[in-house]
Design a protein around this motif. Structure first.
Motif, mmCIF file in Angstrom:
data_model
loop_
_atom_site.group_PDB
_atom_site.id
_atom_site.type_symbol
_atom_site.label_atom_id
_atom_site.label_comp_id
_atom_site.label_asym_id
_atom_site.label_seq_id
_atom_site.Cartn_x
_atom_site.Cartn_y
_atom_site.Cartn_z
ATOM 1 N N ASP A 104 46.371 41.649 69.392
ATOM 2 C CA ASP A 104 46.048 40.628 68.169
ATOM 3 C C ASP A 104 45.771 39.213 68.773
ATOM 4 O OD1 ASP A 104 46.179 42.267 66.127
ATOM 5 O OD2 ASP A 104 48.443 41.901 65.954
ATOM 6 N N LYS A 105 45.617 39.072 70.243
ATOM 7 C CA LYS A 105 45.561 37.679 70.867
ATOM 8 C C LYS A 105 44.430 36.976 70.668
ATOM 9 C CE LYS A 105 48.674 37.581 74.992
ATOM 10 N NZ LYS A 105 48.610 37.610 76.431
ATOM 11 N N VAL A 157 52.692 37.015 69.690
ATOM 12 C CA VAL A 157 51.694 37.717 69.262
ATOM 13 C C VAL A 157 51.209 39.031 70.192
ATOM 14 C CG1 VAL A 157 49.234 37.687 68.575
ATOM 15 C CG2 VAL A 157 50.779 35.798 68.081
ATOM 16 N N SER A 158 50.871 40.367 69.676
ATOM 17 C CA SER A 158 50.897 41.315 70.749
ATOM 18 C C SER A 158 49.441 41.149 71.273
ATOM 19 C CB SER A 158 50.686 42.504 69.783
ATOM 20 O OG SER A 158 49.617 42.436 68.896
ATOM 21 N N GLU A 159 49.369 41.721 72.380
ATOM 22 C CA GLU A 159 48.136 41.982 73.075
ATOM 23 C C GLU A 159 46.926 42.224 72.377
ATOM 24 O OE1 GLU A 159 47.580 40.903 76.487
ATOM 25 O OE2 GLU A 159 49.921 40.402 76.564
ATOM 26 N N THR A 196 49.912 33.194 76.315
ATOM 27 C CA THR A 196 50.933 33.640 75.478
ATOM 28 C C THR A 196 50.687 33.011 74.152
ATOM 29 O OG1 THR A 196 52.580 34.180 77.123
ATOM 30 C CG2 THR A 196 53.315 33.884 74.887
ATOM 31 N N LYS A 198 57.479 34.222 67.213
ATOM 32 C CA LYS A 198 57.602 35.518 67.703
ATOM 33 C C LYS A 198 56.255 35.620 68.505
ATOM 34 C CE LYS A 198 55.245 38.544 64.264
ATOM 35 N NZ LYS A 198 55.344 39.716 63.305
ATOM 36 N N GLU A 219 59.733 32.306 72.815
ATOM 37 C CA GLU A 219 59.332 33.810 72.514
ATOM 38 C C GLU A 219 60.572 34.467 72.467
ATOM 39 O OE1 GLU A 219 57.545 34.713 76.148
ATOM 40 O OE2 GLU A 219 59.207 34.510 77.539
#
Length: 222
Positions: free
Chosen positions: A121-122, A117-119, A153, A115, A77
């Motif tokens: 787009d999980k 992944v945003s919340e 994550t 990188k 991350e």
């Protein structure tokens, strides 16, 4: 080289038997799509690590998931460079000499930077992984809760460079050895799905879900 191939340099160029190297995206994607487990390598605190993990592919991006506290997640991350490998063994190649024994295989090595992944787009990333392994299963199950998503994550790896290496065919012996009375040939290896085993804790008798049927039907047609 077309835009449908990865740039070739010292990092991804196949040096040992270069004629077996492929850099076009179609070949790379084909090998990746036939697999479900990869090995991710990275360096943390001057120590190399190799971690096996499930993955999913969408276009030129690979997705992985894990517990937020895991070594893999904590290090990747941060955006470190990683190297990923996927390998399929398709056969044992038995030659007339011990030296020329080999394997038929399909492999891919990928380079890139992971990188988070945003919340938002999980769920989509998890669906990519699920569909990669068992297409259609995501629509048949209970989706992750907010608590489950918070504990997980997701990482996205854009493929910067990649190379595939493929060996196929029979043994290649030294010319004099072809006269030896020694058996030579290929022992094919194939991963096969077995009949599904029903969970004993099912509350009632149920039919096999469509996702599993499709996997079995695809195998039967292959």
């Amino acid at each position: 080289m077309t835009t449908d191939s990865y740039r070739v340099d010292a990092r991804n160029k196949v040096k040992r038997v270069p004629k077996r190297g492929f850099y076009d995206k179609n070949t790379v994607y084909s090998v990746l799509d036939d697999g479900s487990v990869c090995h991710l390598s990275f360096i943390a605190n001057n120590q190399p690590f190799v971690i096996p993990t499930l993955y999913g592919r969408a276009g030129d991006k690979l997705y992985f998931h894990g517990a937020a506290s895991s070594r893999l997640i904590k290090n990747l991350e941060e955006g470190v460079q990683v190297c990923l490998a996927v390998t399929h063994i398709d056969g044992l190649v038995l030659a007339r000499s011990a030296f020329h024994h080999s394997m038929n295989y399909r492999s891919v090595v990928v380079f890139g930077k992971a990188k988070i992944v945003s919340e938002a787009d999980k769920n989509n990333a998890l669906k990519v992984i699920s569909d990669h392994i068992i297409p259609g299963r995501w629509e048949e199950v209970r989706l992750p809760t907010g608590k489950e998503l918070k504990a997980t994550t997701l990482l996205e790896l854009k493929i910067e460079q990649a190379s595939a290496k493929i060996r196929e065919g029979g043994p290649v012996d030294d010319e004099p050895d072809y006269m030896l009375d020694i058996w030579a040939g290929v022992v094919p290896i194939k991963q096969v799905l077995q009949p599904p085993v029903v969970d004993e804790k099912l509350t009632k008798e149920m039919t096999i879900p469509d996702s599993v049927k499709m996997m079995l039907d695809k195998q039967e047609r292959a």
